[in-house]
Motif scaffolding. Structure first.
Motif, PDB file in Angstrom:
ATOM      1  N   PHE A  59      -9.369  -6.776   7.966  1.00 56.20           N
ATOM      2  CA  PHE A  59     -10.089  -7.261   6.798  1.00 56.20           C
ATOM      3  C   PHE A  59     -11.580  -6.923   6.852  1.00 56.20           C
ATOM      4  O   PHE A  59     -12.257  -6.978   5.824  1.00 56.20           O
ATOM      5  N   GLU A  63     -13.904  -1.713   1.893  1.00 58.10           N
ATOM      6  CA  GLU A  63     -12.987  -1.961   0.785  1.00 58.10           C
ATOM      7  C   GLU A  63     -12.220  -0.700   0.393  1.00 58.10           C
ATOM      8  O   GLU A  63     -11.009  -0.760   0.112  1.00 58.10           O
ATOM      9  N   LYS A  66      -9.281  -0.212   2.789  1.00 57.83           N
ATOM     10  CA  LYS A  66      -8.181  -1.148   2.565  1.00 57.83           C
ATOM     11  C   LYS A  66      -7.390  -0.805   1.303  1.00 57.83           C
ATOM     12  O   LYS A  66      -6.152  -0.927   1.269  1.00 57.83           O
ATOM     13  N   ARG A  67      -8.074  -0.341   0.275  1.00 58.06           N
ATOM     14  CA  ARG A  67      -7.404  -0.060  -1.000  1.00 58.06           C
ATOM     15  C   ARG A  67      -6.523   1.189  -0.945  1.00 58.06           C
ATOM     16  O   ARG A  67      -5.759   1.453  -1.874  1.00 58.06           O
ATOM     17  N   TYR A  69      -4.096   1.307   0.783  1.00 57.47           N
ATOM     18  CA  TYR A  69      -2.777   0.739   1.035  1.00 57.47           C
ATOM     19  C   TYR A  69      -2.426  -0.307  -0.019  1.00 57.47           C
ATOM     20  O   TYR A  69      -1.722  -1.273   0.250  1.00 57.47           O
ATOM     21  N   ASP A  70      -2.920  -0.080  -1.235  1.00 59.95           N
ATOM     22  CA  ASP A  70      -2.759  -1.035  -2.332  1.00 59.95           C
ATOM     23  C   ASP A  70      -1.286  -1.313  -2.600  1.00 59.95           C
ATOM     24  O   ASP A  70      -0.468  -0.395  -2.766  1.00 59.95           O
ATOM     25  N   GLY A  79       1.901  -4.084   2.174  1.00 60.26           N
ATOM     26  CA  GLY A  79       0.567  -3.520   2.190  1.00 60.26           C
ATOM     27  C   GLY A  79      -0.491  -4.492   1.698  1.00 60.26           C
ATOM     28  O   GLY A  79      -0.341  -5.715   1.806  1.00 60.26           O
ATOM     29  N   TYR A  80      -1.565  -3.956   1.110  1.00 61.45           N
ATOM     30  CA  TYR A  80      -2.785  -4.710   0.837  1.00 61.45           C
ATOM     31  C   TYR A  80      -2.882  -5.168  -0.623  1.00 61.45           C
ATOM     32  O   TYR A  80      -2.641  -4.392  -1.559  1.00 61.45           O
ATOM     33  N   THR A  81      -3.240  -6.427  -0.802  1.00 57.89           N
ATOM     34  CA  THR A  81      -3.551  -6.979  -2.127  1.00 57.89           C
ATOM     35  C   THR A  81      -5.005  -7.430  -2.116  1.00 57.89           C
ATOM     36  O   THR A  81      -5.410  -8.242  -1.274  1.00 57.89           O
ATOM     37  N   GLU A  98      -7.780 -12.260  -0.087  1.00 58.47           N
ATOM     38  CA  GLU A  98      -7.148 -10.957   0.018  1.00 58.47           C
ATOM     39  C   GLU A  98      -6.073 -11.081   1.088  1.00 58.47           C
ATOM     40  O   GLU A  98      -6.142 -11.964   1.949  1.00 58.47           O
ATOM     41  N   TRP A 100      -2.486  -9.046   3.338  1.00 56.35           N
ATOM     42  CA  TRP A 100      -1.638  -7.918   3.716  1.00 56.35           C
ATOM     43  C   TRP A 100      -0.229  -8.447   3.943  1.00 56.35           C
ATOM     44  O   TRP A 100      -0.040  -9.491   4.563  1.00 56.35           O
ATOM     45  N   PRO A 122      -1.500   0.662   8.246  1.00 59.27           N
ATOM     46  CA  PRO A 122      -2.816   1.310   8.197  1.00 59.27           C
ATOM     47  C   PRO A 122      -2.978   2.371   9.282  1.00 59.27           C
ATOM     48  O   PRO A 122      -2.850   2.084  10.478  1.00 59.27           O
TER      49      PRO A 122
END
Length: 315
Positions: A59, A63, A66-67, A69-70, A79-81, A98, A100, A122
Motif C-alpha cells: 500500500f 498509486e 498499484k493501479r 492491478y486494478d 487484485g487492487y481496488t 483501498e 487487495w 504484483p
C-alpha cells in the motif's frame, strides 16, 4: 448490554474446549450477537507477521503502480481496488479505504473458473504470492473447523459444510485505511453486513471496528492480540432462515490524535461454492419462523450484492 463487547462476549479457545462444548458456546455467541471471538486457532503467527509487513509495503507503493492491478475488470474480486471505490449498501458516501483481494487458485480446467477469476499478483513484490497463498490456506483450514462447530450447533453432521464450501469463492482482503485529518468527520467504512457465510478477521493495530447490538447500540470490537473476530454473513443468515443473524458493523474514525495513522486489517470472507443453492435448512423453518427467502445460487446472490456495493456496474 454493556459498553464493550469484551465484557459480554467470551473469547473462546479452540484448544481448551471439547468440540461439542466449543460448538455450543460458539453457536450461542453467534445467535446472540452474530459475532464471536476465538483464540488458540493454530494459525502461524510468524506467517501472519509476514503478511502484515507485505501489506504495508504494497500500500506504500505509488498509486500508478498499484493501479496496474486494478480489479475493476473482474468485479473487484482479484487484485487492487482503489481508495474510495466501495460503498456500503444503502450508504450515500464511499468508504475511505483501498484494498487487495486474493482468491482461490482453482485446478486447471475447473468449471468453476467461469465464475471465479484467476488471481492477480504484483510483479514488484515476488514474495507476495507465496506468503498470501499460505495465509489463504491457513484461513481456509481454520474456517472449515469453525463451520464444523456451526454444523454441530445446528444439529447437522459435523462435516456438513465441507461439500458446500469446497473450492468456494472465498476472498482474503488486505485493507488499508489511510490517515485522515484531525477534523475529519464521519466514518471510514459505512455500516454494513458481510455477503459471505462467515468472516474471519485478524485484528488491526488501530481500533475503529464497531458492531451493532440487538438494542441498536454501537459497541467497539477489540479482539485480544492474536485472536480472531468472527461474524455471521448474509449467506449463513439466509441458509439458517435468520436463526443465526448477520450483524451490522462499521469502522469509525479514531480519536483526533490517532487520525494521522493508517489502519490495516485482514478479513477472510469465507464463501460457498458458486454453484451451491442457498435454501433455508429445514430445521430452521418453523411455524414461528416461516421461510423468509427464496432459494438462490451463491454466485447469483454474490453478483446481486456486488452490484449494490459498487464493485460491479450494472449495464
Amino acid at each position: 448490554m454493556s459498553q464493550t463487547v469484551l465484557e459480554q462476549v467470551p473469547v473462546l479457545s479452540m484448544a481448551d474446549l471439547a468440540k461439542p462444548d466449543f460448538a455450543e458456546a460458539f453457536g450461542q455467541s453467534f445467535q446472540r450477537f452474530g459475532f464471536a471471538m476465538v483464540k488458540d486457532h493454530g494459525m502461524d503467527i510468524d506467517l501472519i507477521g509476514e503478511g502484515w509487513a507485505l501489506a504495508r509495503r504494497f500500500f506504500a507503493l505509488p498509486e500508478e503502480v498499484k493501479r496496474r492491478y486494478d480489479a475493476k475488470l473482474n468485479g473487484g474480486q482479484r487484485g487492487y481496488t482503489a481508495f474510495g471505490t466501495e460503498i456500503a449498501k444503502g450508504a450515500s458516501e464511499n468508504d475511505l479505504k483501498e484494498f487487495w483481494h486474493v482468491g482461490r487458485d482453482l485446478p486447471v480446467g475447473d468449471r468453476l473458473a467461469l465464475t471465479m477469476p484467476p488471481n492477480v499478483w504484483p510483479d514488484e513484490m515476488p514474495e507476495f504470492r507465496p506468503v498470501f497463498a499460505r495465509l489463504y490456506a491457513e484461513f481456509d483450514r481454520v474456517g472449515a473447523e469453525l463451520l464444523s462447530a456451526i454444523a454441530l450447533y445446528l444439529g447437522l453432521p459435523e462435516r456438513w459444510f465441507d461439500g458446500p464450501v469446497e473450492n468456494g469463492n472465498s476472498i482474503l482482503r488486505l485493507l488499508h485505511y489511510p490517515p485522515v485529518s484531525p477534523e475529519a468527520p464521519g466514518i471510514r467504512a459505512g455500516a454494513h453486513e458481510d455477503i459471505n457465510l462467515i468472516t474471519l478477521l485478524l485484528g488491526a493495530e488501530e481500533g475503529g471496528l464497531e458492531l451493532k447490538d440487538r438494542d441498536g447500540n454501537w459497541l467497539p470490537v477489540v479482539p485480544p492480540p492474536g485472536a480472531l473476530a468472527i461474524n455471521v454473513g448474509d449467506m449463513l443468515q439466509r441458509l439458517t432462515n435468520h436463526v443465526l443473524p448477520s450483524t451490522s458493523h462499521r469502522v469509525v474514525n479514531p480519536p483526533p490524535e490517532r487520525r494521522g495513522h493508517s489502519r490495516y486489517s485482514m478479513p477472510f470472507f469465507l464463501h460457498l461454492r458458486p454453484d451451491f443453492m442457498i435454501d433455508a435448512l429445514p430445521q430452521c423453518v418453523t411455524a414461528d419462523n416461516p421461510r423468509r427467502d427464496p432459494p438462490i445460487s451463491a454466485h447469483d446472490y454474490l453478483t446481486e450484492r456486488l452490484i449494490e456495493i459498487g464493485l460491479i456496474r450494472k449495464d
